[in-house]
Scaffold this active site. Structure first.
Site: not given
Length: 526
Positions: A282, A356
């Protein structure tokens, strides 16, 4: 640094007595709610202000404020002790969110005052509406005075509220208000802890302590246990962690009254204690707040705490996926093919879609127990924030006929959700040439929907399931009645979903009478 917040000992007293100056002087501060509906002359608001304590001052301030338009709030100080008094004008048609927001604004008028004993009164309101405003103000006052972690060398002075006196028609479920406050406070506290304090290992230790306090069963699936279970999706995320303390926690609550068990509930939470993004690192702005990526797990355990304190008539398992998503030579990479514990193979596309992955195995394990309902919580996708902003959270379900109830619970609680489509044709976007399913897509279009469709692969069709993408988990300046950026969104919502919408079982929830939280006292007076 304490990993768990201190227990609060606020008391709620409910009265129906004459509103007078003496009653106001018995408290450190007072809030009085009045009807904002216009009178026939078009100038006055609500019932006659002449019958309020300190009426002359209030009427004068009201006339002055009316020169600028409709009056929403009047804040002043009264009596020789200059006690703060706030008059709030509310419409009977106001939504739960609007009432909670008005209550939070009313509390802010007490800035600089130490409020230990608060009076909340309604003036001339119908009983049902009076109950709603009393509950909203009580909830806002508790949220505003809940201590948050502080690591300053000179900790700021904190004044906790000790007593809230409610005066007006109607009444509130004080047990429920206090239970939901404790759950929300726990969720916000855990999320606020720095990532070098709330590591995966420390989080597990905090949950062990909490389980002892609350009488929950506790078990922990470490990496070795998860390898035996074939939980490759979770283990892929944990692979780069320097400390081998990742794993899945299972907390167990069992309804005490076995005759009225209304169903078996599974709460599942994403607990990524820090998210670098992994190999797909990120940028700094996106990584800065990533200690909050465990807020789904905090909401799940906060909800469990609230339901436990209410002696909820369910058997509840709470499954928390605890790990970090770090970068290093062992980090999982795009194009790897991973096998989850239910046998589904996953083609990795992006290492920052780790939530997820961790939830996939956690959901698969939770549903092996054949629960009557699964609810999972996760700060899962930026796409959901882009779709809804931070004012709503996204909801997804494999039971389309529940959509109305899911949204009704949001409107009733003031923690609003919006249900997104879950049509099967979305699965075509996740077709993989080498595995059963793509982890995500490269272009991220509708990623919140595709993430839900991905998770759907790990929930059997016969198991009712709701997925909450917590877009409203972090809002600058707070949201509704919550004054902190981290909102703990979901505890209040889920309590309403279960106890008001009654998705589990066909019997209404009966308020607990036998179990009282420590320090709690509710008195009914005439």
């Amino acid at each position: 640094m304490e990993l768990l917040p201190a227990e609060r000992n606020a008391r709620i007293e409910q009265r129906k007595t004459r509103l007078n100056e003496r009653l106001l002087r018995e408290h450190d501060g007072s809030v009085i709610f009045c009807d904002a509906s216009s009178q026939p002359d078009g100038h006055s608001q609500g019932p006659s202000l002449a019958t309020l304590p300190f009426a002359a001052l209030i009427e004068k301030l009201h006339r002055e404020a009316q020169r600028s338009g409709p009056v929403g709030m009047i804040a002043t100080r009264v009596s020789p002790d200059a006690l703060p008094l706030t008059i709030v004008f509310v419409k009977p048609t106001a939504s739960a969110f609007e009432l909670l927001t008005a209550a939070a604004r009313a509390w802010k008028t007490f800035a600089g005052s130490s409020i230990r004993n608060l009076l909340v009164a309604s003036h001339g309101l119908e009983p049902a509406f009076s109950s709603r405003v009393l509950e909203a103000m009580t909830t806002a006052a508790l949220a505003a005075t809940a201590a948050m972690p502080a690591l300053k060398s000179k900790p700021p002075r904190h004044v906790d509220i000790e007593r809230i006196t409610l005066n007006g028609e109607g009444g509130i479920d004080a047990d429920r208000v206090l239970a939901v406050d404790r759950g929300n406070h726990l969720a916000r506290w855990l999320t606020t802890l720095p990532p070098n304090v709330l590591t995966s290992g420390n989080y597990r230790r905090a949950l062990t302590t909490l389980a002892r306090r609350c009488g929950w069963g506790f078990s922990f699936f470490n990496e070795a246990a998860l390898r035996r279970l074939g939980a490759g999706a979770f283990l892929a995320v944990a692979r780069a962690n320097e400390h081998r303390d990742a794993g899945i926690v299972r907390l167990r609550y069992r309804a005490r009254d076995r005759r009225r068990v209304a169903g078996k509930l599974a709460l599942v939470g994403k607990g990524i204690c820090f998210d670098t993004g992994g190999i797909n690192l990120k940028p700094h702005k996106s990584m800065y707040q990533m200690h909050e990526d465990m807020q789904g797990s905090a909401v799940a355990v906060g909800t469990l705490r609230a339901l436990t304190d209410l002696d909820a008539p369910y058997d509840i398992d709470c499954w928390l996926a605890l790990t970090e998503n770090e970068i290093g030579p062992r980090a999982y990479r795009p194009q790897e093919v991973i096998r989850a514990s239910n046998g589904v193979t996953i083609q990795v596309v992006h290492s920052d879609a780790e939530g997820r992955m961790a939830l996939a195995d956690t959901l698969a394990l939770a549903t092996r127990e054949k629960p009557s309902l699964v609810i999972d919580y996760a700060t899962l996708t930026g796409a959901c924030v882009m779709a809804l902003t931070e004012r709503f959270s996204g909801a997804f379900t494999n039971r389309p006929d529940w959509r109305t109830q899911i949204e009704l619970a949001g409107r009733a609680s003031g923690e609003r959700v919006w249900t997104f489509p879950m049509d099967e044709d979305f699965d075509a976007d996740l077709d993989s040439p080498v595995a059963d399913v793509l982890q995500c897509t490269l272009d991220s279009k509708g990623d919140h929907i595709l993430a839900a469709r991905f998770l759907n692969r790990f929930v059997p069709a016969e198991t009712p399931w709701i997925h909450i993408d917590l877009a409203a988990s972090n809002r600058s300046g707070g949201l509704g009645h919550i004054p902190t950026d981290f909102t703990g969104f979901g505890v209040r919502y889920t309590t309403s979903l279960l106890l008001d919408q009654q998705l589990l079982g066909d019997r209404p929830h009966k308020k607990a009478t036998g179990k009282q939280a420590a320090g709690k006292l509710v008195r009914l007076r005439k």
